[in-house]
Design a protein around this motif. Sequence first.
Motif, PDB file in Angstrom:
ATOM      1  N   HIS A  93       2.524   8.192   2.802  1.00  0.00           N
ATOM      2  CA  HIS A  93       1.776   6.948   2.575  1.00  0.00           C
ATOM      3  C   HIS A  93       0.285   7.173   2.764  1.00  0.00           C
ATOM      4  O   HIS A  93      -0.526   6.754   1.926  1.00  0.00           O
ATOM      5  CB  HIS A  93       2.253   5.867   3.549  1.00  0.00           C
ATOM      6  CG  HIS A  93       3.449   5.104   3.085  1.00  0.00           C
ATOM      7  ND1 HIS A  93       4.700   5.681   2.978  1.00  0.00           N
ATOM      8  CD2 HIS A  93       3.601   3.797   2.706  1.00  0.00           C
ATOM      9  CE1 HIS A  93       5.567   4.767   2.560  1.00  0.00           C
ATOM     10  NE2 HIS A  93       4.928   3.620   2.381  1.00  0.00           N
ATOM     11  N   MET A 102      -3.448  12.937  -9.072  1.00  0.00           N
ATOM     12  CA  MET A 102      -2.553  12.052  -8.321  1.00  0.00           C
ATOM     13  C   MET A 102      -1.150  12.651  -8.232  1.00  0.00           C
ATOM     14  O   MET A 102      -0.522  12.642  -7.170  1.00  0.00           O
ATOM     15  CB  MET A 102      -2.504  10.678  -8.999  1.00  0.00           C
ATOM     16  CG  MET A 102      -1.856   9.592  -8.154  1.00  0.00           C
ATOM     17  SD  MET A 102      -2.899   9.165  -6.731  1.00  0.00           S
ATOM     18  CE  MET A 102      -1.723   8.276  -5.692  1.00  0.00           C
ATOM     19  N   GLY A 159      -5.402   8.299  -3.838  1.00  0.00           N
ATOM     20  CA  GLY A 159      -5.646   7.277  -4.849  1.00  0.00           C
ATOM     21  C   GLY A 159      -6.997   6.605  -4.674  1.00  0.00           C
ATOM     22  O   GLY A 159      -7.723   6.379  -5.649  1.00  0.00           O
ATOM     23  N   ALA A 160      -7.351   6.294  -3.425  1.00  0.00           N
ATOM     24  CA  ALA A 160      -8.632   5.649  -3.163  1.00  0.00           C
ATOM     25  C   ALA A 160      -9.796   6.557  -3.540  1.00  0.00           C
ATOM     26  O   ALA A 160     -10.800   6.102  -4.101  1.00  0.00           O
ATOM     27  CB  ALA A 160      -8.730   5.263  -1.689  1.00  0.00           C
ATOM     28  N   ASN A 212      -1.193   9.633  -0.060  1.00  0.00           N
ATOM     29  CA  ASN A 212      -1.345   9.010  -1.378  1.00  0.00           C
ATOM     30  C   ASN A 212      -2.386   7.900  -1.364  1.00  0.00           C
ATOM     31  O   ASN A 212      -3.067   7.670  -2.372  1.00  0.00           O
ATOM     32  CB  ASN A 212      -0.003   8.474  -1.853  1.00  0.00           C
ATOM     33  CG  ASN A 212       0.890   9.568  -2.402  1.00  0.00           C
ATOM     34  OD1 ASN A 212       0.750   9.984  -3.547  1.00  0.00           O
ATOM     35  ND2 ASN A 212       1.809  10.055  -1.576  1.00  0.00           N
ATOM     36  N   ALA A 213      -2.525   7.212  -0.229  1.00  0.00           N
ATOM     37  CA  ALA A 213      -3.546   6.172  -0.132  1.00  0.00           C
ATOM     38  C   ALA A 213      -4.940   6.785  -0.214  1.00  0.00           C
ATOM     39  O   ALA A 213      -5.806   6.308  -0.957  1.00  0.00           O
ATOM     40  CB  ALA A 213      -3.384   5.404   1.176  1.00  0.00           C
ATOM     41  N   TRP A 239      -0.232   2.829  -5.037  1.00  0.00           N
ATOM     42  CA  TRP A 239      -1.427   3.619  -5.355  1.00  0.00           C
ATOM     43  C   TRP A 239      -1.266   4.347  -6.685  1.00  0.00           C
ATOM     44  O   TRP A 239      -2.230   4.476  -7.451  1.00  0.00           O
ATOM     45  CB  TRP A 239      -1.705   4.614  -4.231  1.00  0.00           C
ATOM     46  CG  TRP A 239      -2.291   3.954  -3.025  1.00  0.00           C
ATOM     47  CD1 TRP A 239      -1.642   3.633  -1.862  1.00  0.00           C
ATOM     48  CD2 TRP A 239      -3.633   3.486  -2.881  1.00  0.00           C
ATOM     49  NE1 TRP A 239      -2.504   2.996  -1.006  1.00  0.00           N
ATOM     50  CE2 TRP A 239      -3.729   2.906  -1.587  1.00  0.00           C
ATOM     51  CE3 TRP A 239      -4.764   3.522  -3.694  1.00  0.00           C
ATOM     52  CZ2 TRP A 239      -4.923   2.354  -1.111  1.00  0.00           C
ATOM     53  CZ3 TRP A 239      -5.950   2.965  -3.221  1.00  0.00           C
ATOM     54  CH2 TRP A 239      -6.020   2.393  -1.947  1.00  0.00           C
ATOM     55  N   ARG A 240      -0.073   4.813  -6.986  1.00  0.00           N
ATOM     56  CA  ARG A 240       0.149   5.470  -8.278  1.00  0.00           C
ATOM     57  C   ARG A 240      -0.026   4.486  -9.428  1.00  0.00           C
ATOM     58  O   ARG A 240      -0.570   4.847 -10.486  1.00  0.00           O
ATOM     59  CB  ARG A 240       1.553   6.081  -8.307  1.00  0.00           C
ATOM     60  CG  ARG A 240       1.702   7.305  -7.400  1.00  0.00           C
ATOM     61  CD  ARG A 240       3.134   7.692  -7.203  1.00  0.00           C
ATOM     62  NE  ARG A 240       3.252   8.714  -6.160  1.00  0.00           N
ATOM     63  CZ  ARG A 240       4.301   8.840  -5.366  1.00  0.00           C
ATOM     64  NH1 ARG A 240       5.340   8.011  -5.487  1.00  0.00           N
ATOM     65  NH2 ARG A 240       4.328   9.792  -4.452  1.00  0.00           N
ATOM     66  N   THR A 293      -3.332   1.454   5.633  1.00  0.00           N
ATOM     67  CA  THR A 293      -2.057   2.093   5.297  1.00  0.00           C
ATOM     68  C   THR A 293      -1.574   2.952   6.450  1.00  0.00           C
ATOM     69  O   THR A 293      -0.401   2.901   6.845  1.00  0.00           O
ATOM     70  CB  THR A 293      -2.211   2.970   4.037  1.00  0.00           C
ATOM     71  OG1 THR A 293      -2.707   2.181   2.962  1.00  0.00           O
ATOM     72  CG2 THR A 293      -0.874   3.573   3.637  1.00  0.00           C
ATOM     73  N   LEU A 334       0.816  -1.208   0.000  1.00  0.00           N
ATOM     74  CA  LEU A 334       0.000   0.000   0.000  1.00  0.00           C
ATOM     75  C   LEU A 334       0.854   1.264   0.000  1.00  0.00           C
ATOM     76  O   LEU A 334       0.446   2.302   0.522  1.00  0.00           O
ATOM     77  CB  LEU A 334      -0.921  -0.017   1.234  1.00  0.00           C
ATOM     78  CG  LEU A 334      -1.893  -1.194   1.300  1.00  0.00           C
ATOM     79  CD1 LEU A 334      -2.617  -1.218   2.643  1.00  0.00           C
ATOM     80  CD2 LEU A 334      -2.896  -1.136   0.153  1.00  0.00           C
ATOM     81  N   PRO A 349      -6.944   2.860   2.926  1.00  0.00           N
ATOM     82  CA  PRO A 349      -6.159   3.982   3.460  1.00  0.00           C
ATOM     83  C   PRO A 349      -5.985   3.904   4.975  1.00  0.00           C
ATOM     84  O   PRO A 349      -4.920   4.267   5.503  1.00  0.00           O
ATOM     85  CB  PRO A 349      -6.978   5.206   3.051  1.00  0.00           C
ATOM     86  CG  PRO A 349      -7.697   4.773   1.819  1.00  0.00           C
ATOM     87  CD  PRO A 349      -8.054   3.337   2.093  1.00  0.00           C
ATOM     88  N   ALA A 397      -1.997   1.902  -9.355  1.00  0.00           N
ATOM     89  CA  ALA A 397      -3.433   1.636  -9.446  1.00  0.00           C
ATOM     90  C   ALA A 397      -4.134   2.744 -10.234  1.00  0.00           C
ATOM     91  O   ALA A 397      -4.987   2.476 -11.086  1.00  0.00           O
ATOM     92  CB  ALA A 397      -4.036   1.524  -8.048  1.00  0.00           C
TER      93      ALA A 397
END
Length: 223
Positions: free
Chosen positions: A139, A102, A146-147, A142-143, A75-76, A179, A70, A176, A78
């Motif tokens: 972390h 993103m 991205g989510a 970005n989680a 995430w990038r 994460t 994660l 997230p 994904a």
Amino acid sequence: MHTSHHDIAVAARNRVAFPLLVPFVLLASLVAVRWPPLHDLDESVSERMHGVALSHPGWVDALTWLTHILSPTGWRLAVLALVIWLFRRGARSVAIWAAVTMIAGGLLGAVLKLLFSRARPEFLEPVAKASGYSFPSGHALNAALGAAILLLVLTPMVRGHRLATVGLWTAALGLPLVTALTRVGLGVHWLSDVTAGLFLGAAIAVASAAIHSRRGVPEPVEG
């Protein structure tokens, strides 16, 4: 099934960007002035989590595995897969929105780390190490970012399918949080770092979606 400029702003229409940003601003302000109660809470949580980590090596292994999967890079990738999928279906504007959001969110997080220059937790017997500054957690940011991007794009496509909708929301909220847990559990972030990162990441995505939704007519995506 289709998505559109209008659909992509489902959350934005409800004006949730500002409420998401408020907790981040509050935490950032308290971190900047080094508010003692926040510092004490962060230390208390970190010490307890570190104690658990020292007593349970298997827990550390699980957290390490999860934090790598994660990671911001995960995430990038994904979101990159989503962007490629959208381009192949002719939804170029939405694809560009996802990619730009993103990238911009990640860069903002990096800049904020430099501005706050907050030190990471330190322990005599660390179970993990991380470089750079601590606030906000990259972390966690970005989680959440991205989510939220995936949620905003995919939710209209599963409308009417309750199980898929529940699964999508569960993943978008749960991953997230997992994460964030890994970062505090491994002792490389304070609780306030990950909390701020989660709120900021979600706020960036929703605010960006609101801006994007005003740009033009609906753009169909056949699914």
